[in-house]
Design an enzyme around this catalytic site. Structure first.
Site, PDB file in Angstrom:
ATOM      1  N   LEU A  15       0.824  -1.331  -0.033  1.00  0.00           N
ATOM      2  CA  LEU A  15       0.042   0.082   0.251  1.00  0.00           C
ATOM      3  C   LEU A  15       0.712   1.326  -0.059  1.00  0.00           C
ATOM      4  CD1 LEU A  15      -3.056  -0.466   2.496  1.00  0.00           C
ATOM      5  CD2 LEU A  15      -3.047  -0.557  -0.104  1.00  0.00           C
ATOM      6  N   LEU A  36      -9.259  -4.133   0.940  1.00  0.00           N
ATOM      7  CA  LEU A  36      -9.431  -4.769   2.244  1.00  0.00           C
ATOM      8  C   LEU A  36      -8.171  -4.281   3.220  1.00  0.00           C
ATOM      9  CD1 LEU A  36     -11.107  -7.950   1.897  1.00  0.00           C
ATOM     10  CD2 LEU A  36     -12.102  -5.970   1.648  1.00  0.00           C
ATOM     11  N   ALA A  38      -5.228  -2.619   4.923  1.00  0.00           N
ATOM     12  CA  ALA A  38      -5.065  -1.595   6.093  1.00  0.00           C
ATOM     13  C   ALA A  38      -4.355  -1.703   7.143  1.00  0.00           C
ATOM     14  CB  ALA A  38      -6.444  -1.087   6.358  1.00  0.00           C
ATOM     15  N   GLN A  39      -4.097  -0.856   7.903  1.00  0.00           N
ATOM     16  CA  GLN A  39      -3.470  -1.064   9.259  1.00  0.00           C
ATOM     17  C   GLN A  39      -4.852  -1.112   9.939  1.00  0.00           C
ATOM     18  OE1 GLN A  39      -3.506  -1.338  12.810  1.00  0.00           O
ATOM     19  NE2 GLN A  39      -3.532   0.634  12.833  1.00  0.00           N
ATOM     20  N   SER A  40      -5.588  -1.844  10.489  1.00  0.00           N
ATOM     21  CA  SER A  40      -7.000  -2.194  10.726  1.00  0.00           C
ATOM     22  C   SER A  40      -7.178  -2.605  12.256  1.00  0.00           C
ATOM     23  CB  SER A  40      -7.546  -3.326  10.208  1.00  0.00           C
ATOM     24  OG  SER A  40      -7.140  -4.503  10.745  1.00  0.00           O
ATOM     25  N   SER A  82     -15.793   1.230   7.346  1.00  0.00           N
ATOM     26  CA  SER A  82     -15.918   0.839   8.595  1.00  0.00           C
ATOM     27  C   SER A  82     -16.808   1.200   9.537  1.00  0.00           C
ATOM     28  CB  SER A  82     -14.764   0.720   9.303  1.00  0.00           C
ATOM     29  OG  SER A  82     -14.989   0.472  10.684  1.00  0.00           O
ATOM     30  N   GLU A  84     -16.503   2.068  12.392  1.00  0.00           N
ATOM     31  CA  GLU A  84     -15.691   2.968  13.358  1.00  0.00           C
ATOM     32  C   GLU A  84     -15.860   4.369  12.505  1.00  0.00           C
ATOM     33  OE1 GLU A  84     -13.470   2.761  16.041  1.00  0.00           O
ATOM     34  OE2 GLU A  84     -14.779   1.068  16.306  1.00  0.00           O
ATOM     35  N   TYR A 106      -7.727   5.761  12.948  1.00  0.00           N
ATOM     36  CA  TYR A 106      -8.077   4.542  12.067  1.00  0.00           C
ATOM     37  C   TYR A 106      -9.498   4.925  11.473  1.00  0.00           C
ATOM     38  CZ  TYR A 106     -10.459   0.138  10.585  1.00  0.00           C
ATOM     39  OH  TYR A 106     -11.021  -0.737   9.739  1.00  0.00           O
ATOM     40  N   LYS A 110     -10.615   5.919   7.505  1.00  0.00           N
ATOM     41  CA  LYS A 110     -11.765   5.303   6.685  1.00  0.00           C
ATOM     42  C   LYS A 110     -12.828   6.279   6.170  1.00  0.00           C
ATOM     43  CE  LYS A 110     -10.444   0.815   6.771  1.00  0.00           C
ATOM     44  NZ  LYS A 110     -10.286   0.046   5.653  1.00  0.00           N
ATOM     45  N   HIS A 136     -16.989  -7.918  11.714  1.00  0.00           N
ATOM     46  CA  HIS A 136     -17.187  -9.188  11.263  1.00  0.00           C
ATOM     47  C   HIS A 136     -15.914 -10.237  11.701  1.00  0.00           C
ATOM     48  CE1 HIS A 136     -15.473  -6.298   8.242  1.00  0.00           C
ATOM     49  NE2 HIS A 136     -14.755  -7.166   7.642  1.00  0.00           N
ATOM     50  N   ARG A 141      -9.874 -14.695  12.434  1.00  0.00           N
ATOM     51  CA  ARG A 141      -9.467 -13.453  12.886  1.00  0.00           C
ATOM     52  C   ARG A 141      -8.387 -13.320  13.736  1.00  0.00           C
ATOM     53  NH1 ARG A 141     -10.875  -8.212  12.592  1.00  0.00           N
ATOM     54  NH2 ARG A 141     -12.678  -7.520  13.800  1.00  0.00           N
TER      55      ARG A 141
HETATM   56  N1  GDD Z   1      -8.807  -5.723  20.893  1.00  0.00           N
HETATM   57  C1  GDD Z   1      -9.318  -5.830  22.030  1.00  0.00           C
HETATM   58  N2  GDD Z   1      -8.788  -6.232  23.274  1.00  0.00           N
HETATM   59  N3  GDD Z   1     -10.467  -4.886  22.378  1.00  0.00           N
HETATM   60  C2  GDD Z   1     -11.135  -4.938  23.530  1.00  0.00           C
HETATM   61  C3  GDD Z   1     -10.427  -5.530  24.780  1.00  0.00           C
HETATM   62  C4  GDD Z   1      -8.978  -6.359  24.445  1.00  0.00           C
HETATM   63  O1  GDD Z   1      -8.449  -6.819  25.426  1.00  0.00           O
HETATM   64  N4  GDD Z   1     -11.127  -5.466  25.969  1.00  0.00           N
HETATM   65  C5  GDD Z   1     -12.191  -4.869  25.678  1.00  0.00           C
HETATM   66  N5  GDD Z   1     -12.197  -4.500  24.077  1.00  0.00           N
HETATM   67  C6  GDD Z   1     -13.161  -3.766  23.473  1.00  0.00           C
HETATM   68  C7  GDD Z   1     -12.372  -2.407  22.624  1.00  0.00           C
HETATM   69  O2  GDD Z   1     -12.360  -1.587  23.438  1.00  0.00           O
HETATM   70  C8  GDD Z   1     -13.743  -2.234  21.662  1.00  0.00           C
HETATM   71  O3  GDD Z   1     -14.653  -1.489  22.350  1.00  0.00           O
HETATM   72  C9  GDD Z   1     -14.150  -3.502  21.396  1.00  0.00           C
HETATM   73  O4  GDD Z   1     -13.651  -4.492  22.206  1.00  0.00           O
HETATM   74  C10 GDD Z   1     -13.954  -4.370  20.101  1.00  0.00           C
HETATM   75  O5  GDD Z   1     -12.535  -4.095  19.875  1.00  0.00           O
HETATM   76  P1  GDD Z   1     -11.731  -4.820  18.493  1.00  0.00           P
HETATM   77  O6  GDD Z   1     -12.256  -6.446  18.675  1.00  0.00           O
HETATM   78  O7  GDD Z   1     -10.374  -4.519  18.827  1.00  0.00           O
HETATM   79  O8  GDD Z   1     -12.503  -4.265  17.264  1.00  0.00           O
HETATM   80  P2  GDD Z   1     -12.976  -2.624  16.734  1.00  0.00           P
HETATM   81  O9  GDD Z   1     -14.394  -2.714  17.147  1.00  0.00           O
HETATM   82  O10 GDD Z   1     -12.097  -1.844  17.662  1.00  0.00           O
HETATM   83  O11 GDD Z   1     -12.686  -2.586  15.409  1.00  0.00           O
HETATM   84  C11 GDD Z   1     -12.991  -3.689  14.399  1.00  0.00           C
HETATM   85  O12 GDD Z   1     -14.289  -3.667  13.769  1.00  0.00           O
HETATM   86  C12 GDD Z   1     -14.101  -2.507  12.781  1.00  0.00           C
HETATM   87  C13 GDD Z   1     -15.689  -2.439  12.543  1.00  0.00           C
HETATM   88  O13 GDD Z   1     -16.528  -1.976  13.329  1.00  0.00           O
HETATM   89  C14 GDD Z   1     -11.756  -3.895  13.615  1.00  0.00           C
HETATM   90  O14 GDD Z   1     -11.959  -5.361  12.541  1.00  0.00           O
HETATM   91  C15 GDD Z   1     -11.738  -2.869  12.610  1.00  0.00           C
HETATM   92  O15 GDD Z   1     -10.647  -2.972  11.424  1.00  0.00           O
HETATM   93  C16 GDD Z   1     -13.017  -2.677  11.806  1.00  0.00           C
HETATM   94  O16 GDD Z   1     -13.081  -1.597  11.110  1.00  0.00           O
END
Ligand code: GDD
Length: 279
Positions: A15, A36, A38-40, A82, A84, A106, A110, A136, A141
């Site tokens: 990228l 798809l 990214a630093q995601s 996203s 987000e 992030y 997006k 998703h 994952r």
């Molecule tokens: N990663 C992580 N680790 N999240 C935690 C933890 C932990 O130990 N404990 C609580 N969480 C909470 C985060 O603060 C967040 O509110 C929620 O769990 C989900 O975190 P993630 O699984 O890291 O996903 P995300 O929602 O931030 O982002 C994902 O979904 C987006 C779409 O809505 C990613 O896949 C993004 O790339 C994507 O765009």
């Protein structure tokens, strides 16, 4: 992807390099491009805003620009937007008309990618669509995301590990679906004559706490005995709640999610239990 390597061709690209993306398009002349990459990981974007913004924004721009060079080939382009982008949500549930209010670099990257994609569609007539995808998940994952972090810890603890699972904000709510349903929605967008923007989610919201309870419960464990809260994992700006209104995708793409929340959790836990010795 080890199992399917014999059926696909991989081409290296970055990228960060317009030339590498241009050369791949030149070589393959694809019918469809699914962007798809990214630093995601939202959590990491607070530690390194610069690389998140540079890679995500410039990478999307480079790819769109490379696709535009081959506009005559009528390449169809998909951008992974996203939920987000909604960040600290302005209304509930969120659909294509909901105002963006991102809470991380992030999310900001997006939003920019979304507007770049829309602008290439409007200005250069590319068949470019935005999927605004809610979370998703699947057994594939990455371990840094909360669902896989939990499902893999369940498998380790069930297999005798005495560790405690460290989590951050357990009250955060997400609209979690199965990745295989969501990929179908992406594909459906590119099968249409006209490009567009679509919210894709299940329309059901669950907390991290509920996910953990169900995942540990599936193997007969009480999650409260195995989890500790680590303040370092609380994000400086959190997205508390996300809930999709996918009416447009349902109506126009005829899309419906098929995997329930319970089945998603079970799929992830069962898979980690099965493969625990391989990791
Ligand atoms: N990663 C992580 N680790 N999240 C935690 C933890 C932990 O130990 N404990 C609580 N969480 C909470 C985060 O603060 C967040 O509110 C929620 O769990 C989900 O975190 P993630 O699984 O890291 O996903 P995300 O929602 O931030 O982002 C994902 O979904 C987006 C779409 O809505 C990613 O896949 C993004 O790339 C994507 O765009």
């Amino acid at each position: 992807i080890r199992k399917i390597l014999k059926d696909i061709n991989l081409h290296a690209g970055s990228l960060e390099s317009y030339a590498s993306l241009f050369n791949i398009i030149l070589k393959i002349k694809p019918n469809e491009v699914y962007h798809l990459a990214a630093q995601s990981y939202v959590g990491y974007s607070f530690e390194d805003e610069f690389s998140t913004l540079n890679i995500n924004i410039n990478g999307t721009h480079y790819l769109l620009s490379a696709v535009k060079e081959f506009a005559d080939s009528k390449i169809k382009f998909y951008f992974a937007g996203s939920s987000e982008m909604f960040g600290k949500v302005k209304s509930v549930p969120q659909n294509e008309d909901t105002v963006f209010n991102p809470r991380s670099s992030y999310g900001i990257s997006k939003v920019t990618g979304f507007h770049l994609t829309k602008n290439y569609r409007e200005a250069y007539k590319l068949h470019a669509s935005n999927g605004i995808l809610f979370n998703h998940e699947s057994p594939r994952r990455g371990f840094e995301f909360v669902t896989r972090k939990i499902s893999h810890a369940v498998a380790r603890i069930k297999n005798g590990s005495k560790e405690k699972l460290k989590l951050g904000n357990m009250k955060a709510k997400r609209d979690w679906g199965h990745a295989k349903d969501f990929v179908e929605a992406m594909w459906l967008m590119l099968q249409r004559d006209n490009p567009g923007d679509y919210v894709v989610g299940t329309g059901e919201e669950h907390s991290v706490d509920e996910f953990a309870k169900k995942a540990f419960g599936h193997v007969g464990l009480n999650y409260k005995d195995h989890i500790v809260i680590d303040q370092k994992l609380i994000r400086p700006a959190e997205v508390d709640t996300l809930l999709a209104d996918s009416s447009k995708a349902k109506k126009i793409l005829n899309w419906e999610p098929k995997v329930s929340f319970d089945d998603l959790v079970i799929d992830m836990v069962e898979n980690d239990l099965k493969n625990i010795n391989l990791v």
